[in-house]
Structures are given as C-alpha cells and as structure tokens.
Scaffold this active site. Sequence first.
Site, mmCIF file in Angstrom:
data_model
loop_
_atom_site.group_PDB
_atom_site.id
_atom_site.type_symbol
_atom_site.label_atom_id
_atom_site.label_comp_id
_atom_site.label_asym_id
_atom_site.label_seq_id
_atom_site.Cartn_x
_atom_site.Cartn_y
_atom_site.Cartn_z
ATOM 1 N N THR A 154 -3.792 0.892 -2.942
ATOM 2 C CA THR A 154 -3.094 -0.386 -2.809
ATOM 3 C C THR A 154 -3.344 -1.323 -3.983
ATOM 4 O OG1 THR A 154 -2.757 -2.251 -1.287
ATOM 5 C CG2 THR A 154 -5.006 -1.471 -1.556
ATOM 6 N N THR A 180 0.800 -1.221 0.000
ATOM 7 C CA THR A 180 0.000 0.000 0.000
ATOM 8 C C THR A 180 0.841 1.284 0.000
ATOM 9 O OG1 THR A 180 -1.625 -1.285 1.245
ATOM 10 C CG2 THR A 180 -2.055 1.037 1.066
ATOM 11 N N SER A 239 -10.583 -3.982 4.622
ATOM 12 C CA SER A 239 -9.338 -3.260 4.357
ATOM 13 C C SER A 239 -8.816 -2.631 5.632
ATOM 14 C CB SER A 239 -9.589 -2.163 3.317
ATOM 15 O OG SER A 239 -8.456 -1.317 3.201
ATOM 16 N N ASP A 275 -7.274 -10.432 1.021
ATOM 17 C CA ASP A 275 -7.653 -9.710 2.241
ATOM 18 C C ASP A 275 -8.901 -10.314 2.887
ATOM 19 O OD1 ASP A 275 -5.647 -7.899 2.606
ATOM 20 O OD2 ASP A 275 -6.654 -6.231 1.619
ATOM 21 N N GLU A 325 -6.229 -8.268 -4.054
ATOM 22 C CA GLU A 325 -7.020 -7.819 -2.902
ATOM 23 C C GLU A 325 -7.885 -8.921 -2.288
ATOM 24 O OE1 GLU A 325 -6.487 -5.206 -1.451
ATOM 25 O OE2 GLU A 325 -5.449 -4.002 -2.959
#
Length: 578
Positions: A413, A395, A460, A435, A432
């Site tokens: 990010t 990020t 996030s 995550d 992503e």
Amino acid sequence: MNQYRFLCLFMFTSLMACSSEKAPTEEKKSPVMVVTANPHATEAGLEVLRAGGSAVDAAIAIEAVLSLVEPQSSGLAGGGFMVHFDASENAISVFDGRETAPAAATADMFLDADNKPMGFLDAKNSGLSTGVPGMLAMLSLAHEDQGLLEWSSLFKRASQLATDGFNISPRLYGMLERYGKYIPATLEEGPTEAHEYFFGDNDQPHPVGHLLKNPDYANTLKLIAADVSAFYKGPIAAQIAEMVQRPPRAGRLTVEDIAAYQAVKHHALCQPYKDVQVCGAPPPSSWVAVGMILGILENSHGFSEKGAEDPMNWALFAQAQQLAYADRDQYVADTRQVDVPLQGMLHPDYLAQRAALISKDSAMPSITAGDPWKYNTATTAQVNGIDATQDVHGTTHFVIVDAQGDVVSMTATVESIFGTTRMVGGMFLNNELTDFSFRHTDDKGLPIANAVAPNKKPRSSMSPTIVLDNNGQFLMATGSPGGNNIIAYTAKTLVGVFDWGLSPQDAVDLPNLVARGEKVRLEKDAAPDSLIKALKDFGLNVDASRGENSGLSVILRKPDGTLEGAADKRREGVIGTL
C-alpha cells in the site's frame, strides 16, 4: 514468547544477518500460479517464475510493476506485509515492511491550532503523512532469505514498461477522473509533479489507452537494482526527505529516519479453524481480527447447511465481524510501543464468551469491545481510550505459488489513492501516517492505542493470509485491498470456501459485507434484495447504497494437487499459470 506458543504460532529463528541466496533445488516441480490486480503485474511474476525464480523473486518483480501501473494503490515508496510458506520446511513466516513515523513525530501533529483533528485531505496531501517507506527493505530481507535469482534481474519488466511506456488502464483512468481534482495543479496547493505526469495540456487526465512513460522511475529502478541501499542511504533518500519537507504542511521525515529503517521477519500468528490452520501477520497488522472472526464463528451456534443462500448465515457472519472489529479498534497497535492482548483476543474461552453475545433471533443491542486482558497472562492490563482512527480505502494484494511449492500472500500500500500525491523518482510517496488516530486521547482523557508517537508504526488493516491443512501443507492463500474493509473481505473468502463450500471464485464473487460498528455495509449490486430485506428485518442497520471495492486474490490447492485461482472482478485482476 509464551503467549505466542499458546496461539499456535510457527516458530522461527530471526534473520539477524544477510544470508546467501537460497540455492535452487532438484525437487519435483509443483503447479505454478500468480494472481494480481493488474495484467502487467501478473505477467511480470510469471516471467520470473519461468526463469526459475522463487515466489519471493516474483513478488519483487510484481511490486516493482504495480508501483508503476497501479500507483493509486501501492508502490516502492510505500510498505506492506508478506506472509511466506516454505514448502521444504512446512513453515510460515511473515516479513514486515510497515512504515514508521519519524523520530520528530508528536502526538498532536495532526491537530490544528484549535486542538481539533485537521481535515483528512489536508493531512493526506501533505508532508506530515509520509512514513519511512518499508517496502524495499522488506523485499530485500525476504530475498536474502528466499531469493533464487539475482536481485538486479528482478526489475527488468518494470524498467522496460517505465521506459517504453504502458497504456493507461480503465481503472487508473477512473481513479484520475474521480480523484484527480485532489492532485495539486499549482504550487500553492502543493508539489505538482503528479499533475504534470497524469494530465495533458487541456488540464484533463490522459485518456484510457494513452501511452504513459516514466523515465524518472526507470532511473530509480536502475539505482535500486544495483544496490537497494541507494533508496535508504543514497540520493533517493535525500530526495524523499526534501519532498516531504516542502510546504504546504511540511513533514518531519529526515534522511536519518530513512537510513535507520529495518524490515523485520516475524513469527506468523495462527488460528485453528475446523481442521485447518489460518495464518497471518501479527500487529501492527490487524490480521488478529480475521482470526477472531473465525474463532467467534466456531464458538457460535453455527451456520446452516444452506450456506450463502441463508440470510441468517449472513447475519451470523455480520455479528462476528462486529465483535472482532470492536476489539481490533480498541486494542491493536504497534506492539513495540503498546501492549496488545493477543493471547486473550484469540483465547478459546474469550472467543466463546464473545460468541455468546450473538443471537439467532435479532441483532445485538450494543457493540462494544470486550475484556481480553483476563485471558492474557503475559502482559499487564491497560485501559485504552475509544479509537478515533479514520476509515480510508486503498492498497493492493497478490498471491503466488512457485515451482518449489513455496507461497507468497502479500498486501502492499501507499495508503490512500495516490498516497500524498507527491512524487519522487517517479514514485508516489505514502500517506501511511494518516493510519494513526489523529487524536491521542478520547473524550475521557484515556490514551488511544493507535495514537502517533516517534518511530511508531501505524496500525494496518492489511491481512495477507495463508491456510494450512491438517498435515501442515499449503491449502489456500488469500487477501485483499480495501482499507479497514480488508478484514471483512478476507474473512468472506475463508467462510465462503471452508464453511459454505464455494469455489474460490464464487467466494470472491459473493456480496461484500462489512460490519464495523452498528452500520452494516452490504454491496448493493451483488446482494439480492431478499438478503438486504432479511438483514434489515433481523435488526441490522444495513447500508446497501455503497459499492464495496475489494480486490481479492486467491489460490486454493485442490485435493489432487492442482491449483485453482480467483481474481476479483471488481478490479483488473488476472490469474496466470505456467
């Protein structure tokens, strides 16, 4: 919305349709400042501001450049959150560009044949981990709302750097030297475009100072500058879907998923602290944990006047983090699909209850999530499973104040270093979706809030923050990269400035302390041995063996109206002024 009024949210009407560009004003110009993690990006932002652009215009130019020169951290094929202060309205809003899972995502997509979570690197370096990119949709939405310059003019600096080349920086080279072994070099390992881009004939990464050109990215920027829909409904979308669906571990993202993406303008989530208002993004951002840390501290026995010099102040800060992280891990997820007890998590009575667990004399014997549901009248209580989301770092963050006094605090990010390592149009695709929790239930069979689901946004840690004074005027903007550590890094600057009386730079330079769970990580190179010993003697499980690689960017408005910036020396941060 009743629960949000309770949380001191700023109320705005949603942006439902495209609006004309914001007209330039004749108001008195305020000081201008840009702080980013890269010199090229800072200069790109200043260039736009010199031309009369807004903070949002500058953010677009900055992110387009960062996508090129800092590709290990963020990019136009990733996502982010932008917190914006409109000086003419004294109002804060949030633009949400968080990626979404494809419609074909399933709860078990990161489980192997034995129903166990696959290895993180296997998941990361795959098509499975790419969510629908939200960055450009978010920037376009913010530009419709707050742009002063033409959209097409905001990509010139990035396009020039991509065409003429830029010199590989020490940080980028360091990332390639340490993590280049994970970039596929053969088709059996995965698509090889990134290896061909970064490595020479000797199979070594190009050295510091090497002039790196990216004509594919220049062509992508040309298409985007002409019409952002080229990314979501044109040839770029088709290329992204095709790349995601390549083996090994092909993903499920389709052109239909990409075309359906919509960025969102939110109300800001705010927490009163002392005589200021501290504001950030609602879930799936984890900013609520920053608010909780501050609320717990304000309800605790308080810091001593010795500030950062008192180890017991650090012990208090660590315990507030532990309590906030426990609740964040348990409850925060995409509120479109999961009920999150936001009202309860920031309720003053709940914060006081959590603060009462903190001791002046020794570490807490156990750290578990609390029960904020009883303070959350707007939704029905749920029983969530124990979170199994993994901790990763990545990020970028930057802050901007423009000549109108408008402010942007933005975190962006591609998730892990170089995202999936797969490239399309000169950009790195995000990973992503890692995550999400790879497991969708815990050992007791209880559902995990941050589990994978179709069209869901992964939780996030990004926590861009803007602080207002007691008159509703801009006071400070801050934020950081760093995965789950972002919450701790961001809170550190707030505590350093507002509790310990430090300048923004001195607050940034403080040792990073991250207390998530029982282990307390403390930046060994920045922390004196006396602090490490005192925290261990207090009973905290201190790990002082790791560096904490924050990338904080801060702007503070001083009482005389001038601006004071801070850039994190742990990266390549640069402060720019006009």
